[in-house]
Write a protein that holds these residues in place. Structure first.
Motif, PDB file in Angstrom:
ATOM      1  N   MET A 318       0.839  -1.194   0.000  1.00  0.00           N
ATOM      2  CA  MET A 318       0.000   0.000   0.000  1.00  0.00           C
ATOM      3  C   MET A 318       0.880   1.253   0.000  1.00  0.00           C
ATOM      4  O   MET A 318       1.893   1.313   0.691  1.00  0.00           O
ATOM      5  N   GLU A 319       0.449   2.252  -0.777  1.00  0.00           N
ATOM      6  CA  GLU A 319       1.197   3.510  -0.836  1.00  0.00           C
ATOM      7  C   GLU A 319       0.899   4.390   0.367  1.00  0.00           C
ATOM      8  O   GLU A 319       1.809   4.885   1.031  1.00  0.00           O
ATOM      9  N   GLN A 320      -0.397   4.625   0.602  1.00  0.00           N
ATOM     10  CA  GLN A 320      -0.758   5.489   1.719  1.00  0.00           C
ATOM     11  C   GLN A 320      -2.190   5.220   2.160  1.00  0.00           C
ATOM     12  O   GLN A 320      -3.026   4.740   1.380  1.00  0.00           O
ATOM     13  N   ALA A 321      -2.470   5.521   3.434  1.00  0.00           N
ATOM     14  CA  ALA A 321      -3.832   5.507   3.956  1.00  0.00           C
ATOM     15  C   ALA A 321      -4.471   6.844   3.644  1.00  0.00           C
ATOM     16  O   ALA A 321      -3.885   7.902   3.908  1.00  0.00           O
ATOM     17  N   LEU A 322      -5.685   6.805   3.079  1.00  0.00           N
ATOM     18  CA  LEU A 322      -6.322   8.020   2.595  1.00  0.00           C
ATOM     19  C   LEU A 322      -7.404   8.555   3.526  1.00  0.00           C
ATOM     20  O   LEU A 322      -7.440   9.739   3.814  1.00  0.00           O
ATOM     21  N   ASP A 323      -8.296   7.673   4.004  1.00  0.00           N
ATOM     22  CA  ASP A 323      -9.400   8.162   4.832  1.00  0.00           C
ATOM     23  C   ASP A 323     -10.095   6.991   5.506  1.00  0.00           C
ATOM     24  O   ASP A 323     -10.238   5.913   4.925  1.00  0.00           O
ATOM     25  N   PHE A 324     -10.519   7.214   6.761  1.00  0.00           N
ATOM     26  CA  PHE A 324     -11.396   6.286   7.463  1.00  0.00           C
ATOM     27  C   PHE A 324     -12.848   6.663   7.196  1.00  0.00           C
ATOM     28  O   PHE A 324     -13.185   7.845   7.068  1.00  0.00           O
ATOM     29  N   SER A 325     -13.725   5.658   7.134  1.00  0.00           N
ATOM     30  CA  SER A 325     -15.159   5.943   7.067  1.00  0.00           C
ATOM     31  C   SER A 325     -15.618   6.527   8.393  1.00  0.00           C
ATOM     32  O   SER A 325     -14.956   6.388   9.425  1.00  0.00           O
ATOM     33  N   ALA A 326     -16.787   7.179   8.383  1.00  0.00           N
ATOM     34  CA  ALA A 326     -17.273   7.872   9.579  1.00  0.00           C
ATOM     35  C   ALA A 326     -17.481   6.921  10.749  1.00  0.00           C
ATOM     36  O   ALA A 326     -17.316   7.307  11.906  1.00  0.00           O
ATOM     37  N   ASP A 327     -17.851   5.656  10.470  1.00  0.00           N
ATOM     38  CA  ASP A 327     -18.053   4.694  11.551  1.00  0.00           C
ATOM     39  C   ASP A 327     -16.785   3.943  11.926  1.00  0.00           C
ATOM     40  O   ASP A 327     -16.787   3.098  12.830  1.00  0.00           O
ATOM     41  N   GLY A 328     -15.678   4.223  11.232  1.00  0.00           N
ATOM     42  CA  GLY A 328     -14.406   3.599  11.560  1.00  0.00           C
ATOM     43  C   GLY A 328     -14.273   2.152  11.131  1.00  0.00           C
ATOM     44  O   GLY A 328     -13.307   1.480  11.495  1.00  0.00           O
ATOM     45  N   LYS A 329     -15.196   1.657  10.310  1.00  0.00           N
ATOM     46  CA  LYS A 329     -15.172   0.254   9.919  1.00  0.00           C
ATOM     47  C   LYS A 329     -14.399   0.009   8.630  1.00  0.00           C
ATOM     48  O   LYS A 329     -14.020  -1.127   8.343  1.00  0.00           O
ATOM     49  N   GLN A 330     -14.201   1.063   7.824  1.00  0.00           N
ATOM     50  CA  GLN A 330     -13.513   0.898   6.550  1.00  0.00           C
ATOM     51  C   GLN A 330     -12.396   1.930   6.416  1.00  0.00           C
ATOM     52  O   GLN A 330     -12.427   2.995   7.041  1.00  0.00           O
ATOM     53  N   LEU A 331     -11.424   1.594   5.584  1.00  0.00           N
ATOM     54  CA  LEU A 331     -10.290   2.457   5.337  1.00  0.00           C
ATOM     55  C   LEU A 331     -10.007   2.475   3.840  1.00  0.00           C
ATOM     56  O   LEU A 331      -9.964   1.425   3.198  1.00  0.00           O
ATOM     57  N   LEU A 332      -9.862   3.671   3.281  1.00  0.00           N
ATOM     58  CA  LEU A 332      -9.469   3.834   1.887  1.00  0.00           C
ATOM     59  C   LEU A 332      -7.952   3.902   1.802  1.00  0.00           C
ATOM     60  O   LEU A 332      -7.313   4.635   2.574  1.00  0.00           O
ATOM     61  N   LEU A 333      -7.381   3.156   0.868  1.00  0.00           N
ATOM     62  CA  LEU A 333      -5.938   3.160   0.663  1.00  0.00           C
ATOM     63  C   LEU A 333      -5.631   3.221  -0.829  1.00  0.00           C
ATOM     64  O   LEU A 333      -6.441   2.813  -1.661  1.00  0.00           O
ATOM     65  N   SER A 334      -4.444   3.707  -1.148  1.00  0.00           N
ATOM     66  CA  SER A 334      -3.944   3.643  -2.519  1.00  0.00           C
ATOM     67  C   SER A 334      -2.843   2.586  -2.587  1.00  0.00           C
ATOM     68  O   SER A 334      -2.100   2.387  -1.626  1.00  0.00           O
ATOM     69  N   GLN A 335      -2.767   1.938  -3.745  1.00  0.00           N
ATOM     70  CA  GLN A 335      -1.791   0.857  -3.934  1.00  0.00           C
ATOM     71  C   GLN A 335      -1.124   1.004  -5.294  1.00  0.00           C
ATOM     72  O   GLN A 335      -1.806   1.243  -6.306  1.00  0.00           O
ATOM     73  N   GLN A 336       0.190   0.867  -5.321  1.00  0.00           N
ATOM     74  CA  GLN A 336       0.904   0.839  -6.595  1.00  0.00           C
ATOM     75  C   GLN A 336       1.162  -0.614  -6.976  1.00  0.00           C
ATOM     76  O   GLN A 336       1.669  -1.407  -6.175  1.00  0.00           O
ATOM     77  N   ASN A 337       0.808  -0.967  -8.203  1.00  0.00           N
ATOM     78  CA  ASN A 337       0.892  -2.343  -8.667  1.00  0.00           C
ATOM     79  C   ASN A 337       2.201  -2.591  -9.419  1.00  0.00           C
ATOM     80  O   ASN A 337       2.880  -1.650  -9.829  1.00  0.00           O
ATOM     81  N   PRO A 338       2.574  -3.867  -9.602  1.00  0.00           N
ATOM     82  CA  PRO A 338       3.824  -4.185 -10.307  1.00  0.00           C
ATOM     83  C   PRO A 338       3.907  -3.603 -11.717  1.00  0.00           C
ATOM     84  O   PRO A 338       5.007  -3.353 -12.217  1.00  0.00           O
TER      85      PRO A 338
END
Length: 492
Positions: A318-338
């Motif tokens: 994973m490249e970076q953590a972007l944002d948590f959902s308001a309820d804290g159950k999900q996390l958006l991340l970016s990923q660089q692929n091969p």
């Protein structure tokens, strides 16, 4: 003539005057109770408890509760409730208590009229209809000023009435604000600032009162009341991240005398900071203060901040953590692929599973969940443009992404502004972003971007987000310039 003997009469005559009086009163009371039971309760139906009294509702408001002085027919009460403008919800009953759980977020800067006709009880008088004027939280923002007497200072800007916006400067001239976060009730901001009492441009942490009183308590605090936190001359406090519920603050600190002594510290509400033993340039904290997501070599680490959050977890590639959902159950991340493409990932923190939403050639700069129930996010993506005679340059653009099917719709191009900060309104009806002009760094008290470029000028823009933005046929919203400044944040 012989007198007939009656045991009851004889016993009554033997009683004292006091005993006979008490007995008579008891008989009368029994008769009155019998009459009440036969006729029914004659008191009118009333609301005895109402949870939205003396408060301003907002995105954190989960439910309205009402308690009645008599048992009621749930179907009759629910059919009579009117909220104007509409505010959708679902109902649950527990005896005489009614829970109206919101399924929509209240629109900020809006007055709601609640009306509840109270029906007559059986063989009783009709109750007086219940009405209430409900006020939502102000449509307001905070930002760092860039021009004139506002430069480097925190500004509170109320745009509830766009024709007469109200602006308040919160911090003094001698503090140059670097970064800030907002407490959940909007009553305080916490910020880092270069402090003139400390040599070398070191930053300390302060709080400042906004004067906002969303709970309508009796305590009145004037805007601008300043408090310095954790006076520690040894450390430079460089960056902060505050949980949305205000329970946990994470601080990136560096020892002014020994740069090797640097890393993240955590300060639960009301406690002094303690070191975590982790270094990180980029980090975000979950809304409930349970998790910390930090960028590390080879991926993103999920660090539990409370025992109930479980064990640490590492998300590879994973490249970076972007944002948590308001309820804290999900996390958006970016990923660089091969293959050097980039993916947007949704990670489930409970199931510890991840799902790729989309994949494309352009990197993701930042993303924010839509606070409304729709599964979508607003993301800044970087396109690469090569103009004649110039090197290839990243050019960000704003897109709305459906997190279910991965469909992306570009909304707005942002040419010549590689560093953009965006924030989504708590009711989901607006998005703010800044555009800054930069130059070489001039001094330790200068305003700086994340890449340490000096900010020469800046503008804060509002992009309205009406409707669902679901189809390409919907008209693109037009941005509106709000004020000079940068790093805008919506008040919660």
């Amino acid at each position: 003539m012989m007198e007939r003997f009656s045991p009851t009469t004889a016993l009554w005559k033997k009683l004292s005057l006091f005993d006979r009086t008490v007995g008579a009163i008891a008989i009368v009371l029994v008769l009155l109770i019998a009459v009440v039971l036969l006729r029914g309760n004659q008191s009118p139906l009333m609301v005895t408890q109402y949870s939205w009294r003396n408060t301003n509702i907002g995105a954190q408001t989960q439910a309205l509760t009402m308690t009645f002085n008599h048992p009621v027919d749930p179907d009759v009460m629910e059919s009579g409730l009117v909220i104007d403008p509409p505010l959708a919800g679902k109902t649950i009953w527990q005896g005489r208590r009614w829970f109206y759980t919101l399924t929509d977020i209240p629109r900020y800067g809006t007055n709601y009229q609640l009306t509840l006709p109270l029906p007559a009880m059986v063989r009783g008088p009709r109750g007086q209809d219940f009405t209430s004027l409900i006020t939502s939280r102000a449509r307001a923002l905070a930002y760092i000023g860039v021009a004139g007497e506002e430069r480097g200072r925190l500004i509170l800007y109320n745009i509830t009435n766009p024709q007469q916006p109200q602006k308040i400067i919160l911090t003094p001239k001698d503090l140059t604000v670097r970064q800030f976060q907002i407490y959940p009730q909007g009553d305080r901001l916490i910020f880092t600032a270069t402090d003139p009492t400390r040599r070398g441009g070191q930053q300390n942490i302060f709080t400042v009162a906004t004067g906002i009183n969303n709970l309508n308590t009796q305590t009145k605090v004037l805007p601008g009341k300043l408090e310095r936190l954790w006076e520690d001359q040894d450390y430079d406090n460089q960056r902060i991240a505050l949980a949305a519920n205000g329970s946990m603050l994470v601080i990136a600190r560096e020892n002014a005398q020994n740069s090797a002594d640097s890393g993240l510290w955590v300060a639960p509400s009301g406690e002094n900071p303690r070191p975590l033993g982790i270094r990180a340039e980029k980090f975000i904290v979950g809304p409930n203060g349970n998790f910390l997501a930090v960028g590390q070599e080879g991926g993103v680490g999920l660090i539990p901040l409370i025992p109930e959050a479980g064990a640490p977890h590492f998300l590879e590639a994973m490249e970076q953590a972007l944002d948590f959902s308001a309820d804290g159950k999900q996390l958006l991340l970016s990923q660089q692929n091969p293959d050097f493409s980039h993916s947007l990932i949704v990670y489930d923190l409970q199931e510890r599973t991840q799902r790729e939403v989309l994949r494309g050639p352009y990197p993701l700069i930042s993303c924010r969940f839509d606070p409304r129930s729709q599964p979508r996010a607003y993301c800044l993506q970087a396109d690469f443009i090569q103009r004649e005679g110039e090197p290839v340059q990243p050019e960000p653009y704003l897109a709305v992404i459906n997190l279910t099917d991965g469909q992306a719709r570009p909304l707005l191009a942002l040419p010549n502004y590689p560093e953009v900060d965006l924030t989504v309104a708590p009711d989901g009806l607006g998005l703010m972003f800044d555009q800054v002009a930069t130059g070489p760094t001039l001094g330790s008290h200068d305003l700086l971007t994340n890449s340490q470029r000096s900010i020469v000028d800046g503008r804060v823009w509002l992009l309205p987000l009406p409707g669902d933005l679901a189809t390409e046929t919907d008209a693109d919203p037009d941005p509106q310039e709000l004020t000079a400044g940068f790093a805008p944040r919506w008040m919660p």
